[in-house]
Design a protein around this motif. Structure first.
Motif, short mmCIF file in Angstrom:
data_model
loop_
_atom_site.label_atom_id
_atom_site.label_comp_id
_atom_site.label_asym_id
_atom_site.label_seq_id
_atom_site.Cartn_x
_atom_site.Cartn_y
_atom_site.Cartn_z
N PRO A 80 0.63 -1.39 -0.13
CA PRO A 80 0.09 -0.36 -0.27
C PRO A 80 0.50 1.64 0.53
CG PRO A 80 0.34 -0.61 2.12
CD PRO A 80 0.81 -1.66 1.32
N TRP A 81 2.24 0.78 0.22
CA TRP A 81 2.39 2.58 -0.16
C TRP A 81 3.69 3.04 -0.89
CZ3 TRP A 81 7.62 4.98 1.50
CH2 TRP A 81 7.85 5.79 2.63
N LEU A 82 3.21 2.12 -2.40
CA LEU A 82 3.82 2.99 -3.47
C LEU A 82 5.00 3.59 -3.40
CD1 LEU A 82 0.27 5.09 -3.81
CD2 LEU A 82 0.26 2.73 -4.33
N ARG A 105 1.89 -3.32 9.42
CA ARG A 105 1.91 -2.26 10.08
C ARG A 105 0.55 -1.50 10.40
NH1 ARG A 105 6.69 0.82 9.35
NH2 ARG A 105 5.56 2.97 8.91
N ASP A 106 0.39 -0.34 10.19
CA ASP A 106 -1.19 0.10 10.59
C ASP A 106 -1.94 -0.63 9.59
OD1 ASP A 106 -2.19 2.27 12.84
OD2 ASP A 106 -3.67 1.88 11.17
N ALA A 107 -2.88 -0.46 10.34
CA ALA A 107 -3.83 -0.61 8.72
C ALA A 107 -4.63 0.39 7.83
CB ALA A 107 -5.91 -1.83 9.52
N ASN A 125 11.36 -9.84 1.31
CA ASN A 125 11.64 -9.12 0.60
C ASN A 125 9.64 -8.69 0.73
OD1 ASN A 125 12.96 -6.34 -1.01
ND2 ASN A 125 11.13 -7.62 -2.70
N LYS A 126 9.32 -7.06 0.19
CA LYS A 126 8.39 -6.45 0.34
C LYS A 126 7.32 -7.87 -0.07
CE LYS A 126 7.83 -3.04 0.99
NZ LYS A 126 7.11 -2.66 2.77
N ILE A 127 6.26 -7.33 0.39
CA ILE A 127 4.98 -7.62 0.28
C ILE A 127 5.12 -8.44 -1.22
CG2 ILE A 127 3.72 -6.24 0.69
CD1 ILE A 127 2.89 -9.71 2.47
N GLY A 128 4.29 -9.19 -1.66
CA GLY A 128 3.58 -9.51 -3.50
C GLY A 128 4.61 -10.47 -3.94
N ASN A 172 -2.27 -5.90 7.49
CA ASN A 172 -0.92 -5.39 6.46
C ASN A 172 0.34 -6.03 7.12
OD1 ASN A 172 0.08 -3.40 5.23
ND2 ASN A 172 0.04 -2.04 6.39
N PRO A 173 0.69 -7.03 6.48
CA PRO A 173 1.83 -7.32 6.71
C PRO A 173 2.29 -7.14 5.48
CG PRO A 173 0.58 -8.99 5.54
CD PRO A 173 -0.52 -8.12 5.78
#
Ligand code: MRU
Length: 358
Positions: free
Chosen positions: A202-204, A298-300, A256-259, A319-320
């Motif tokens: 979600p952090w783009l 991190r925060d939902a 590494n980053k989720i995804g 939000n893993p």
């Protein structure tokens, strides 16, 4: 190629100057280029937690400079500065849990501290250690870029469509990047048709940071939603997925980053090669497998809101922000010590015994 690569180092996110740590604020890029100045260890820990600075190597380098800031204040206060500095080590270690480079850098600084003798200047010696950590990350980026390009050339030849996830570029390191270092070098060598960049919910990090870095250098880049990756592998002739890492376990499992995990599964299904690029400071030989890697949640609100506006139904959200790709889905791990092909515990152990290649 080294000179060409050095000339491509345009973005710098970490600047140690005038006795303070200046961080290019990654929360507001690409719309604003604003510098966040940290003058204490606690301020750096907060900047890491809030993601002013992010990306595994950049977090480690920042933490090293934070120890210098902490030491300066503790020495000036008089008394047992080493004991007092422990509180700063603690706060820094609690800033983010997954990227092992943070703990690696803190250990390096602690070991340097232990070797300081009576009568020596602790702040100057710790500063020189932090500068050394920063410079050697920059060098590692160059070495890895050369190795990664050689792999691309050897395995596939000209004009590749590459896909990357998150940001493993200049903003995430002390140099011009790990995965993005390889991608930049491949572009300079004429091997790139187009770079596909996952936006990275979600952090783009993909749409805000990676796209900005690549477009700024005129590298052909297309942005896609994360869930388009399998479709793009099938329809756009993608030949490599190239990503960074936050922690690699002793058996070659990669956090590494989720995804990233679903990219690796999709890459295997489509016959797309999967390359992980990370300095050896990202390898944690103390953890047997990826199951032991702590995954930050991190925060939902990062999912439930966009720009402070609620966009989701009134439900809980998970939000893993990292996942673990099993070693058997990884074709290559590229480090500054060399390459591991199809990683396993024995190959990782052999790699870690080697010297750096530069
Ligand atoms: O949450 P972030 O932005 O710190 O996550 C960063 C990543 O997952 C990167 O891919 C990784 O740290 C490698 S950076 C060279």
């Amino acid at each position: 190629m080294r000179e060409q690569l050095l000339a491509a180092e345009k973005v710098q996110a970490i600047d140690w100057r005038d006795g303070a740590l200046h961080l290019l604020d990654q929360r507001v890029l690409p719309f604003e280029q604003s510098w966040h100045v940290c003058r204490s260890a606690a301020a750096v820990a907060e900047a890491i937690r809030l993601m002013v600075v992010r990306g595994a190597p950049a977090i480690g380098i920042s933490a090293a400079y934070a120890v210098v800031l902490g030491a300066r204040a503790r020495v000036a206060a008089g008394g047992d500065w080493r004991a007092a500095l422990e509180a700063d080590f603690q706060v820094l270690a609690e800033s983010r849990p997954t990227a092992v480079n943070l703990f690696w850098a803190l250990n390096r600084m602690r070991e340097r501290m232990a070797r300081i003798k009576e009568g020596e200047d602790p702040v100057a010696l710790l500063e020189s250690e932090a500068l050394g950590i920063h410079q050697s990350d920059r060098e590692a980026n160059l070495t890895m870029a050369q190795i990664g390009v050689d792999l691309i050339r050897k395995h596939q030849g000209n004009r590749q469509n590459l896909l990357t996830h998150c940001n493993a570029g200049a903003l995430a390191t002390g140099g011009f990047g790990t995965a993005l270092g390889v991608i930049r070098a491949a572009y300079l060598e004429g091997l790139v048709e187009r770079i596909y960049v996952d936006e990275t919910r979600p952090w783009l990090q993909g749409s805000r940071l990676t796209a900005w870095e690549l477009a700024g250098e005129g590298i052909p880049v297309s942005l896609n939603v994360d869930s388009a990756a399998a479709h793009l592998m099938k329809t756009r002739g993608i030949t490599w997925v190239i990503v960074g890492a936050d922690r690699i376990a002793a058996n070659g499992d990669v956090a590494n980053k989720i995804g990233t995990y679903q990219l690796a599964v999709n890459a295997m299904h489509h016959g797309v090669r999967f390359m992980v690029v990370a300095p050896s400071s990202t390898i944690d030989m103390a953890l047997e497998s990826g199951d032991d890697i702590p995954i930050e949640e991190r925060d939902a609100s990062e999912l439930l809101e966009l720009n402070g506006q609620r966009v989701a139904a009134g439900v809980d959200a998970l939000n893993p922000v990292f996942d673990v790709t099993p070693a058997d889905l990884v074709d290559f791990i590229v480090t500054e010590k060399g390459v591991v092909e199809r990683p396993d515990a024995a190959k990782m152990a052999r790699l870690m015994c080697r010297k750096r290649l530069h």
